[in-house]
Design an enzyme around this catalytic site. Structure first.
Site, PDB file in Angstrom:
ATOM      1  N   GLU A   2     -43.192 -60.344  39.334  1.00 17.93           N
ATOM      2  CA  GLU A   2     -44.526 -60.738  38.624  1.00 17.93           C
ATOM      3  C   GLU A   2     -45.623 -59.861  39.095  1.00 17.93           C
ATOM      4  OE1 GLU A   2     -45.656 -64.846  38.979  1.00 17.93           O
ATOM      5  OE2 GLU A   2     -43.846 -65.602  37.700  1.00 17.93           O
TER       6      GLU A   2
ATOM      7  N   GLU B  29     -36.951 -66.945  36.489  1.00 20.51           N
ATOM      8  CA  GLU B  29     -37.860 -68.429  36.784  1.00 20.51           C
ATOM      9  C   GLU B  29     -38.246 -69.184  35.590  1.00 20.51           C
ATOM     10  OE1 GLU B  29     -41.460 -67.983  39.309  1.00 20.51           O
ATOM     11  OE2 GLU B  29     -40.656 -66.453  40.267  1.00 20.51           O
TER      12      GLU B  29
END
Length: 466
Positions: free
Chosen positions: A174, A370
């Protein structure tokens, strides 16, 4: 022996043979032992010391004490039928202060990887899940180009030690959060509110990814490698309103395409460059950088939690914003149920996102690295955690993933977030994402009902009939 095998229900949605089933964690969120065996401060250690930066004044101690309890945690993973475990390596353990290698830090990950393999669990390593050495932040952090080269050195250290045994690699987790939440709004470490630093960080993070891929190709050539992005379907609140459509374009550009396009298409989108021109973004892009960034990857990690419904700003946001280039945009609710984080439960968005990647960025295998939800879990009087909301969340999102596979998406794995309750960054220990409940006072682990259900899914390689 498995904690639970749901053998009574028929399989209605089988996943492809060889589909990777796992769970994920991050080093700073679970390891604790922040001053042990030569580890030095990360930006999150420093950030946690700032009054009011993290809920309840929580810090990286004790977290889930995984550094000391990793062997028992691996046994727990095996009992849950996990085929893979995605963990992150702590840069401040491996190269404290961004300097020389630390054998004691590397030894920990050696032990972890070996124990996973002994248990029949494939190790998946993420090289950067936000714990930049604080000493490098003092020298400019990700706003400084030099940090990308220090990241490549660190990658080489890890790949030399673990490259013969790790099954899959992610360079960055991220980078949007690292750049925009870390350097624009300051709500994440290092807590900087400087738009020019944020845009510099975007490019240097991606340059670091490309340089890390070069080292992985050299020292871990047999394992697939790529990057993990937090991606969102973005739509305009009023599709016929040109202002809303443009707001959605800006957000999609700053959240998704600013990372997807350079990695998978070899260049930044022209409209995003125009949006970020006031902040000097292109000043940081040098000849040859995009060739490094766009070198082929073997996998794209997709972190998915929700979709974004966007409307045009009413007034320009006067405060620190993560959406530099689209300040003041409004994110509207869709009226759906919410998790404890306040995020709407939107499984259809996962299908839409996977289909978009398959269509617009074809040819790269996808992994959901995720996906999960925080709920206010408690251990009941009978010693169980009846997390029915999380179980339902996982079920609908796995069905959404399966729907994408049925429509031709090359999706090869799913990692639930997260294995253990942990330090949820600025939210502290109050937000619980784990399949396993952690009592942070005693470090007692309690398997939740969602984990038992997930073990059944894994053992069947498919979902039960609805």
């Amino acid at each position: 022996m498995s904690v639970l095998r749901e053998s009574a229900e028929s399989v209605s949605s089988s996943f492809p043979t060889g589909f990777v089933w796992g769970a994920a964690t991050a080093s700073f969120q679970i390891e604790g032992a922040t001053t042990v065996d030569g580890r030095t401060d990360s930006i999150w250690d420093e950030f946690c010391r700032r009054p009011g930066a993290v809920a309840n004044g929580d810090t990286g101690e004790p977290a889930a004490d995984h550094y000391r309890r990793y062997a028992a945690d691996v046994e727990l993973m095996a009992s849950l039928e996990l085929g893979a475990y995605r963990f992150s390596v702590a840069w401040p353990r491996v190269r404290p202060d961004g300097g020389a290698e630390n054998e004691a830090g590397l030894d920990f990950y050696d032990r972890l990887v070996d124990r996973l393999l002994e248990a029949g669990i494939a190790p998946w390593a993420t090289l950067y899940h936000w714990d930049l050495p604080q000493a490098l932040e003092v020298r400019g952090g990700w706003a400084a180009r030099d940090t990308a080269y220090r990241f490549a050195e660190y990658t080489e250290s890890v790949a030399r030690r673990l490259g013969d045994r790790v099954a899959g690699w992610c360079t960055l987790n991220e980078p949007w959060c690292s750049a925009f939440a870390g350097y624009a709004s300051g709500r994440h470490a290092p807590g900087v509110t400087s738009p020019p630093s944020a845009v510099a960080a975007v490019h240097h993070l991606l340059l670091g990814h490309g340089l890390a891929m070069e080292r992985l190709r050299t020292y871990a050539p047999s394992a697939p490698a790529g990057i993990t992005l937090n991606l969102f379907p973005v739509s305009a609140a009023a599709p016929t309103d040109t202002s809303d459509v443009d707001a959605a374009r800006r957000v999609d550009g700053l959240q998704n395409r600013i990372f997807l396009d350079p990695v998978l298409r070899g260049g930044y989108p022209d409209d995003v460059l125009a949006d970020l021109a006031p902040y000097g973004f292109t000043d940081h892009v040098r000849d040859g950088d995009l060739a490094v960034i766009s070198a082929p990857i073997d996998l794209l990690g997709v972190n998915y939690y929700r979709a974004l419904l966007v409307a045009a700003p009413v007034i320009r946001d006067p405060g620190p914003s993560e959406w530099i280039g689209a300040e003041g945009v409004r994110f509207l609710p869709s009226g759906l149920p919410r998790t404890e984080m306040g995020w709407e439960v939107q499984p259809d968005g996962l299908t839409d996102l996977l289909l978009r990647l398959h269509s617009e960025y074809p040819g790269v295998p996808l992994y959901i690295t995720e996906n999960g939800a925080a709920y206010p879990d408690e251990v009941g009087p009978d010693g169980t955690v009846r997390d029915v909301d999380r179980l339902a969340y996982l079920a609908v999102h796995l069905r959404a993933a399966h729907a994408a596979i049925r429509r031709g998406v090359d999706l090869r794995g799913y990692f639930c977030w997260s294995l253990l309750d942990n330090l949820e960054w600025a939210e502290g220990y109050a937000k619980r994402f784990g399949l396993v409940h952690v009592d942070f006072a005693t470090q007692r682990r309690t398997v939740k009902d969602s984990a038992r259900w997930y073990a059944g899914v894994i053992s069947r390689n498919g979902l039960p009939a609805e």
